[in-house]
Scaffold this active site. Structure first.
Site, PDB file in Angstrom:
ATOM      1  N   GLU A 196       0.790  -1.230   0.000  1.00  0.00           N
ATOM      2  CA  GLU A 196       0.000   0.000   0.000  1.00  0.00           C
ATOM      3  C   GLU A 196       0.824   1.283   0.000  1.00  0.00           C
ATOM      4  OE1 GLU A 196      -2.851  -0.345   3.206  1.00  0.00           O
ATOM      5  OE2 GLU A 196      -4.207  -1.490   1.943  1.00  0.00           O
TER       6      GLU A 196
ATOM      7  N   GLU B 243      -6.659  -7.932  -0.532  1.00  0.00           N
ATOM      8  CA  GLU B 243      -7.284  -7.711   0.767  1.00  0.00           C
ATOM      9  C   GLU B 243      -8.697  -7.203   0.536  1.00  0.00           C
ATOM     10  OE1 GLU B 243      -5.260  -5.235   3.675  1.00  0.00           O
ATOM     11  OE2 GLU B 243      -3.307  -5.846   2.896  1.00  0.00           O
TER      12      GLU B 243
HETATM   13  C1  GAL Z   1      -4.940  -2.698   4.897  1.00  0.00           C
HETATM   14  C2  GAL Z   1      -3.521  -3.111   5.288  1.00  0.00           C
HETATM   15  C3  GAL Z   1      -3.516  -4.273   6.255  1.00  0.00           C
HETATM   16  C4  GAL Z   1      -4.505  -4.043   7.344  1.00  0.00           C
HETATM   17  C5  GAL Z   1      -5.847  -3.869   6.722  1.00  0.00           C
HETATM   18  C6  GAL Z   1      -6.956  -3.759   7.731  1.00  0.00           C
HETATM   19  O1  GAL Z   1      -4.960  -1.402   4.418  1.00  0.00           O
HETATM   20  O2  GAL Z   1      -2.802  -3.465   4.155  1.00  0.00           O
HETATM   21  O3  GAL Z   1      -2.231  -4.444   6.784  1.00  0.00           O
HETATM   22  O4  GAL Z   1      -4.150  -2.909   8.066  1.00  0.00           O
HETATM   23  O5  GAL Z   1      -5.840  -2.700   5.947  1.00  0.00           O
HETATM   24  O6  GAL Z   1      -8.179  -3.842   7.066  1.00  0.00           O
END
Ligand code: GAL
Length: 723
Positions: free
Chosen positions: A380, A441
């Site tokens: 990110e 994710e």
């Molecule tokens: C994302 C991040 C993860 C975690 C997640 C929580 O932005 O890459 O490490 O923080 O959010 O939803």
């Protein structure tokens, strides 16, 4: 000859910075893997693990050197260390997720040696992932294995095993062997590669310059048919590489498989499209930080594959334990592995460490058939053309057989990788801008859910995973989706709930399921086992407005029949209208209100799962909802008497059918007899009806009995053999 010995035992540890004049009495004796501090499972500050500690090892070389070089190999220590042998500095290393080695030959004594590791476990802004905030913790300690290695001055430095043309009827194997010559003269050596399971050998003679390196590629061009490595049958072949007959020898394994993300949108494994469905895994655990021995590492892989039915895991956000990856190879769980980092890119020195991490990750792990993709961006982070052009080029140079990804979280990001790996928190699946496109994710902080949250929330958490996995499965331009995340995890104050846990897992921090876990589990093939799980605590008054309408049932059965007490409610088919792209859509059962009226008798729920018309599974839910038993379940029946081996000790308060009671909040206390210790809070203030401790072996065999007690229930016992 090469000798590799475990160097995990009998370390002296002090949680302060000490010099060599301090007596051993200032230290305690520990075994690796080791956490620099044992913590509660939540409600602690990350400052608590941030300090400089000292590890001391007194040793006499266990076997004579015989002209060999001696190195000490660290699989991982968090986060920066300087190592001294007999008072001489033998090297430093910054970075907690990749291995490093020091040649200690020139500082060795004939008698006793004193090795000292000064370990800085502070969140060093000059070392990835730090510099800005990070949503996870980097617990301190020499938290992975350490090895003492003897090698001849001319020895194998690395091998890279490359199965080729694996889908043709002329499968081949190439083995790159890198040989190093630490002597003062050029040397000629014969490399021999044995493909032991197949009885084939390749041989080549090379000359290595004095104090130089030389590589050779050995080839197997006429192999018998090699079984493909697949998720169902992850065939592995053993390889042994030696110099000059039985001289320096290194062993590894390989798997014949073709993995490719295509511009047509699909991921292909062995030529067949495979929709990827998985979860992210952090390497951290309650109490012990990241210092989990092999057994726990391997068990996480097993949980992801066999309990959660995933076909892929992302090692968010760093290279993980070799034991975890070995197990992924053995059980056929695909892996997306990535470099350390989180949203932040530092200065030129920091970027150099990041490139170093790309190299260390790929050189360590490129023989794992389970790994199908290298993540070569900082998770990110913003675009950085220079850095990411370099990380991609380096990855392709070190491993021309695999594609790269790089996880971004904004549209329009510069696409320098082979696969557009994207964190999609839109609560749906956005239409890909590019293909190949893999969702890396989703969900996570959008809907944190605790094991003691009300049924509506726990069910909505499960349905979010269901809707997004369904949408990913429906979209031919999306290769798959990896949810955030497998297990709840400890984090910094900038994230998480008030107790500094991110409750984002489909399982809790103890690796016990929430309802969302059942969506994943229910995608397991019914040929493996039937799965039948209702997303309910089965109460009259937990949901707003009462009742349980509709009832969601996660199952791989093709039909279910629902009974409420004496009433047969009906037979139901999977909800294909809502979730028809999933292999096994959940069931949406309407109309239960007719059997659930305020103030009327409240009955048990019974569900029968059918496959091809035959009942294959039954699930029972207790209308009475009272605690009936305390259940204690060890993660394994046996531990090794090595002073480090550990297993879970799970405990639950259940109804008369064995279902967890989410509002069982009461203290549970434990006693242990025999050669092992309990790690964790004792007594444990149970919430959510389920939690876990660890049992850690000492260094003597015997039988261990653990007894758990809580109010108004019979004590529960478990036994573990230490062998
Ligand atoms: C994302 C991040 C993860 C975690 C997640 C929580 O932005 O890459 O490490 O923080 O959010 O939803």
């Amino acid at each position: 000859m090469r000798t590799i010995l475990s160097f995990n035992d009998d370390w002296l540890y002090c949680p302060r910075e000490l010099d060599d004049r301090e007596p051993d009495s200032a230290f305690e004796t520990v075994t690796l893997p080791h956490t620099n501090i044992v913590l509660p499972h939540h409600n602690f500050d990350n400052d608590e693990y941030q300090f400089i500690s000292t590890y001391r090892q007194r040793f006499t070389l266990p076997e004579p050197r015989d002209g060999r070089r001696v190195t000490i190999d660290f699989d991982g220590a968090m986060i920066a260390c300087t190592v001294f042998l007999n008072g001489q500095n033998v090297g430093s290393h910054g970075g907690g997720f990749t291995p490093f080695s020091f040649d200690i030959t020139d500082s060795l004594y004939n008698g006793e040696n004193v090795l000292t590791v000064r370990l800085d476990s502070t969140e060093r802004v000059d070392i990835p992932p730090y510099g800005y905030v990070v949503d996870y913790l980097t617990f301190g300690g020499i938290y992975r294995d350490v090895w003492l290695r003897y090698v001849e001055p001319i020895h194998i430095k690395q091998i890279f095993v490359k199965p080729r043309d694996v889908l043709s009827d002329a499968q081949r194997l190439e083995v790159d062997v890198y040989v190093i010559n630490q002597s003062g003269q050029a040397a000629t050596t014969q490399i021999q590669v044995d493909l032991t399971d197949v009885g084939q050998r390749a041989v080549e003679t090379i000359t290595i310059p004095a104090r130089g390196e030389q590589a050779a590629t050995l080839r197997f061009d006429s192999l018998p048919p090699m079984a493909l490595w697949t998720p169902e049958n992850p065939a592995l072949y053993a390889l042994s590489v030696s110099l000059n007959g039985d001289g320096d020898t290194v062993e590894t394994r390989c798997g014949f498989r073709a993995a490719h993300f295509s511009e047509d949108g699909n991921f292909y494994l062995n030529g067949q499209p495979l929709k990827l469905r998985g979860l992210n895994r952090h390497q951290t655990y309650p109490y012990i930080g990241a210092a989990a021995p092999a057994r726990l590492q391997r068990q996480d892989a097993d949980i992801l594959k066999y309990e959660l039915g995933c076909n892929i895991v992302r090692t968010s956000h760093y290279p993980q334990s070799p034991h975890f990856l070995d197990r992924c190879d053995e059980i056929g769980l695909l892996v997306f592995e990535e470099i350390p980092g989180w949203q932040f890119i530092g200065d030129e020195d920091w970027k150099a460490l990041s490139l170093r991490d790309v190299e260390a990750m790929i050189v360590r792990d490129r023989n794992h058939p389970s790994i199908i993709l290298w993540g070569v961006r900082i998770n990110e982070s913003l675009d950085d053309t220079g850095l990411y052009t370099a990380t991609n080029a380096l990855a392709h140079q070190l491993d021309p057989t695999r594609q790269t990804g790089g996880v971004r979280n904004f549209r329009g990001s510069e696409f320098l990788e082979d696969v557009y790996t994207y964190n999609d928190f839109s609560n749906m699946i956005i239409e890909p801008e590019q293909t190949p496109h893999l969702v890396t994710e989703f969900s996570g902080h959008m809907y944190p859910t605790k094991t003691w949250d009300q049924e509506e929330r726990a069910t909505e958490h499960a349905l979010r995973h269901t809707r997004i996995q369904n949408a990913a499965a429906a979209n031919p331009r999306v290769a798959g989706a990896i949810g955030w995340c497998a297990f709840d995890y400890n984090t910094h104050e900038e994230f998480g709930s008030g107790d500094r846990i991110c409750y984002h897992g489909v399982m809790d921090i103890f690796r016990l399921p929430k309802f969302a876990a059942y969506l994943y589990e229910s995608q397991i093939s019914p040929d493996v086992r039937p799965v039948l799980r209702a997303s309910t605590y089965w109460t009259m008054g937990d949901r707003s407005e009462g009742g349980n309408d509709p009832l969601i049932v996660f199952s791989n059965c093709d039909e279910i029949e629902v009974f409420v007490g004496p009433f047969r409610h009906g037979r139901f088919q999977p909800d294909r209208a809502a979730y028809g792209s999933l292999p096994h859509p959940p069931f949406t059962v309407p109309g239960l209100a007719m059997h659930m009226t305020w103030g009327r008798e409240f009955h048990d729920l019974r569900i029968v799962g059918y496959r091809n018309g035959t009942g294959v599974a039954e699930a029972l839910y207790d209308g009475e909802g009272l605690p009936r038993a305390l259940v204690l379940t060890p993660g394994s029946a046996e531990l090794h008497a090595d002073g480090a081996d550990m297993t879970w000790l799970w405990f639950r308060i259940v109804d008369k059918y064995g279902n967890r009671l989410p509002y069982a909040t009461q203290p549970v206390s434990f006693e242990i007899e025999g050669p092992a210790d309990l790690i964790g809070e004792n007594p444990f203030a149970l919430v959510g009806g389920q939690a876990g401790l660890f049992v850690k072996a000492r260094r003597e065999p015997g039988t261990v009995t653990i007894t758990a007690r809580t109010m108004r229930l019979e004590p529960a016992t478990a036994t573990i053999e230490i062998v």
